[in-house]
Design a protein around this motif. Structure first.
Motif, PDB file in Angstrom:
ATOM      1  N   THR A 231      -2.192  -3.470   1.951  1.00  0.00           N
ATOM      2  CA  THR A 231      -3.639  -2.769   2.369  1.00  0.00           C
ATOM      3  C   THR A 231      -4.348  -2.171   1.261  1.00  0.00           C
ATOM      4  OG1 THR A 231      -2.532  -2.875   4.465  1.00  0.00           O
ATOM      5  CG2 THR A 231      -4.616  -1.638   4.091  1.00  0.00           C
ATOM      6  N   TYR A 232      -5.336  -2.215   0.825  1.00  0.00           N
ATOM      7  CA  TYR A 232      -6.167  -1.619  -0.239  1.00  0.00           C
ATOM      8  C   TYR A 232      -7.475  -0.942   0.357  1.00  0.00           C
ATOM      9  CZ  TYR A 232      -8.759  -0.628  -4.221  1.00  0.00           C
ATOM     10  OH  TYR A 232      -9.778  -0.335  -5.238  1.00  0.00           O
ATOM     11  N   ALA A 233      -7.694   0.267   0.342  1.00  0.00           N
ATOM     12  CA  ALA A 233      -8.930   0.924   0.540  1.00  0.00           C
ATOM     13  C   ALA A 233      -9.397   1.742  -0.877  1.00  0.00           C
ATOM     14  CB  ALA A 233      -8.865   1.807   1.458  1.00  0.00           C
ATOM     15  N   ALA A 234     -10.672   1.274  -1.152  1.00  0.00           N
ATOM     16  CA  ALA A 234     -11.342   1.829  -2.492  1.00  0.00           C
ATOM     17  C   ALA A 234     -11.453   3.211  -2.467  1.00  0.00           C
ATOM     18  CB  ALA A 234     -12.430   1.118  -2.819  1.00  0.00           C
ATOM     19  N   PRO A 235     -11.114   4.005  -3.416  1.00  0.00           N
ATOM     20  CA  PRO A 235     -11.082   3.784  -4.831  1.00  0.00           C
ATOM     21  C   PRO A 235      -9.381   3.306  -5.244  1.00  0.00           C
ATOM     22  CG  PRO A 235     -11.438   5.927  -5.096  1.00  0.00           C
ATOM     23  CD  PRO A 235     -11.713   5.434  -3.268  1.00  0.00           C
ATOM     24  N   GLY A 236      -8.677   3.985  -4.402  1.00  0.00           N
ATOM     25  CA  GLY A 236      -7.172   3.885  -4.772  1.00  0.00           C
ATOM     26  C   GLY A 236      -6.115   4.079  -3.725  1.00  0.00           C
ATOM     27  N   THR A 237      -6.505   3.855  -2.507  1.00  0.00           N
ATOM     28  CA  THR A 237      -5.426   4.020  -1.542  1.00  0.00           C
ATOM     29  C   THR A 237      -4.740   2.848  -1.001  1.00  0.00           C
ATOM     30  OG1 THR A 237      -6.701   5.730  -0.666  1.00  0.00           O
ATOM     31  CG2 THR A 237      -5.202   4.854   0.780  1.00  0.00           C
ATOM     32  N   ILE A 238      -3.398   2.707  -1.174  1.00  0.00           N
ATOM     33  CA  ILE A 238      -2.576   1.562  -1.146  1.00  0.00           C
ATOM     34  C   ILE A 238      -1.418   1.593  -0.293  1.00  0.00           C
ATOM     35  CG2 ILE A 238      -1.113  -0.375  -2.428  1.00  0.00           C
ATOM     36  CD1 ILE A 238      -2.942   0.624  -5.017  1.00  0.00           C
ATOM     37  N   ALA A 239      -1.112   0.865   0.770  1.00  0.00           N
ATOM     38  CA  ALA A 239      -0.017   0.710   1.255  1.00  0.00           C
ATOM     39  C   ALA A 239       0.535  -0.638   1.274  1.00  0.00           C
ATOM     40  CB  ALA A 239      -0.351   0.824   2.894  1.00  0.00           C
ATOM     41  N   MET A 240       1.842  -0.820   1.026  1.00  0.00           N
ATOM     42  CA  MET A 240       2.566  -2.022   0.684  1.00  0.00           C
ATOM     43  C   MET A 240       3.801  -2.232   1.544  1.00  0.00           C
ATOM     44  SD  MET A 240       2.200  -2.174  -3.545  1.00  0.00           S
ATOM     45  CE  MET A 240       2.966  -0.751  -3.865  1.00  0.00           C
ATOM     46  N   VAL A 241       4.285  -3.259   1.587  1.00  0.00           N
ATOM     47  CA  VAL A 241       5.379  -3.651   2.337  1.00  0.00           C
ATOM     48  C   VAL A 241       6.201  -4.616   1.460  1.00  0.00           C
ATOM     49  CG1 VAL A 241       6.703  -4.761   4.361  1.00  0.00           C
ATOM     50  CG2 VAL A 241       4.848  -3.037   4.686  1.00  0.00           C
TER      51      VAL A 241
END
Length: 515
Positions: A231-241
């Motif tokens: 999941t990506y939210a600009a400018p640089g917030t990321i969640a990954m599995v």
């Protein structure tokens, strides 16, 4: 342990997170002396603040905060931190009602008429962050006289006939009871010999704030790929599995190179991370304590159950533990608790925890990067767009279907008490702020008043008409806001219900503080 014995407290709580703090506030409300021992020296952490600290509080949690006069403080804290803007799923064209494994269900599909025991003005969940919750609860705890000692992680415990000796920070503290709110790796749980069993992790989850050299290579929003989820939210917030069996969680530091490799793997792009601002990992490990009590040691929150953070159920589950346990432990300490009251904590909360763990496991099953899971995900997505499907998801995620098996035939018994709007302009929740039980009598019957007053200050009595009755004429509400007894037209069985939850009436009670 050191022989430097500190003053005895009614309750020692290990852990100054939201669960430990809420429990401390509940116990102080009932007049108990409380010491909170916290391992961390500094309560502030960037991982608790936005955006990584974002949490959704469900309906039972919001109701609990309202019943203790904390809801406005929490809402003000959330507004000041611009919490709603932090969640990408809140900025969709349709109003999101929540998600299940990232599958969004929407308010325009939820049928509230399927919950006949809820009022039109019923509470809804809110979004906040962990630091905001802790700030509100810390202020209340300190204001009410809770002693919080930071940089004092529990190192050892020893149970005696009359209490628990606790070693922390090279000192020895004595409490009549000890509650472990010290997380999934709880030393309190291990020292008490309480088992912890469940299912091992399938994945490592990552939550991070980064600086990207080429952010245009990532599309905002949530994406399920053949190699994982991001999941990506600009400018640089990321969640990954990353479905790696949970092998990276808490094994090595989250470096730029590692985070970039995982992001490239799950996104299928050659995106470049130039800087890691913040990063943390988590897994879907789902374990639950075999018991919530061992003599004078009790567990709450993550010490009693751990699971993936998907859907934001963990904080709500722990806060539910706290408000359920607080009044029962306080009554036991005062000596007016009926037999078995404290044991009802585990009996009521352990099944709720087990359901949440299974809810978490079901989400993982939908997220696996396999053809079977993708096919199942498509089916569940279609169901979430139906009225019955969205309503079911809302009932579980919002917590509005939660009910304890308290016996009795009335449909309100065991459920959260509706926040009735009374004729004098007050609401039911406002009358629960003393932490006592409550009789709400829409018929103003002298017989019911006379019965209720036999329990003295353990049960308050309010006679009033209301804007809506939901077909009930009177109800007995426990201090945690759950309906213990309800009647449509009579007060029969009231005395039995009151005795079951609040002990013998005053003239017959024999307090025993050593219980």
């Amino acid at each position: 342990m050191s022989e430097n014995l500190q003053n005895t407290h009614d309750v020692i709580i290990a852990g100054a997170g939201p669960v430990g703090l809420f429990l401390a506030c509940e116990l102080r409300l009932a007049g108990c002396s409380v010491l909170v021992l916290e391992k961390a020296r500094d309560p502030h952490s960037p991982l608790k603040a936005l955006p990584l600290g974002l949490r959704g509080l469900n309906v039972p949690t919001v109701e609990s905060f309202d019943r203790r006069g904390l809801l406005n403080d929490l809402k003000n804290q959330a507004v000041s931190r611009d919490v709603p803007a932090a969640a990408h799923w809140m900025r969709q064209p349709r109003r999101s009602a929540g998600h299940f494994a990232g599958i969004t269900f929407f308010h325009d599909r939820v049928d509230g008429t399927q919950w006949p025991n809820r009022l039109p003005n019923a509470a809804e969940g809110i979004a906040t962050d962990m630091s905001g919750v802790e700030a509100v609860l810390t202020r209340r705890a300190v204001a009410t006289g809770v002693v919080i000692m930071r940089d004092y992680g529990v190192e050892a415990i020893e149970q005696t006939e009359k209490g628990v000796d606790v070693g922390a920070g090279g000192r020895r503290f004595c409490g009549r009871w000890l509650v472990g709110c010290d997380g999934g790796r709880s030393l309190v749980r291990k020292s008490a010999g309480i088992g912890f069993a469940g299912t091992d992790p399938e994945l490592t989850g990552y939550s991070a704030q980064v600086v990207l050299a080429d952010s245009e290579k990532l599309v905002p929003g949530r994406h399920d790929t053949a190699t994982g989820t991001y999941t990506y939210a600009a400018p640089g917030t990321i969640a990954m599995v990353d479905f790696d069996g949970g092998g990276f969680h808490r094994t090595d530091p989250v470096t730029r190179d590692h985070l970039q490799a995982v992001l490239r793997k799950v996104s299928g792009t050659d995106v470049t991370i130039t800087e890691v601002v913040l990063a943390t990992t988590w897994t879907d490990r789902a374990f639950q304590a075999s018991a919530y009590r061992s003599n004078r040691v009790l567990l709450a929150g993550d010490a009693a159950h751990v699971h993936s953070p998907l859907g934001g159920q963990g904080l709500n589950l722990g806060l539910g533990d706290a408000i359920n346990l607080g009044w029962k432990l306080a009554a036991t300490i005062r000596g007016d608790a009926p037999k078995g009251l404290l044991d009802s904590y585990e009996r009521e909360r352990q099944p709720i925890g087990a359901r949440v763990l299974d809810w978490s496991r079901a989400q993982i099953a939908l997220m696996r990067p396999s053809p079977a899971s993708r096919a199942l995900r498509s089916v569940v997505s279609d169901l979430a767009e139906t009225r019955d499907g969205a309503t079911h998801f809302a009932e579980r995620v919002w917590g509005v279907g939660q009910r304890y098996d308290l016996g009795g035939g009335h449909p309100l018994t065991g459920r959260s008490a509706p926040d009735f709007e009374l004729a004098d302009g007050t609401r039911l929740n406002e009358h629960l702020r003393t932490g006592r039980g409550l009789v709400l009598d829409f018929g103003a019957r002298a017989s019911l008043r006379a019965l209720a007053t036999r329990w003295g200050d353990r049960i308050g009595y309010v006679a009033s008409d209301a804007r809506a009755h939901l077909g009930v004429s009177a109800l007995l509400v426990r201090p945690d806001g759950m309906v213990a007894w309800a009647s449509d037209d009579a007060c029969e069985d009231f005395a039995d219900a009151a005795t079951h939850w609040f002990g013998e009436p005053q003239a017959m009670s024999r307090p025993d503080r050593s219980a």
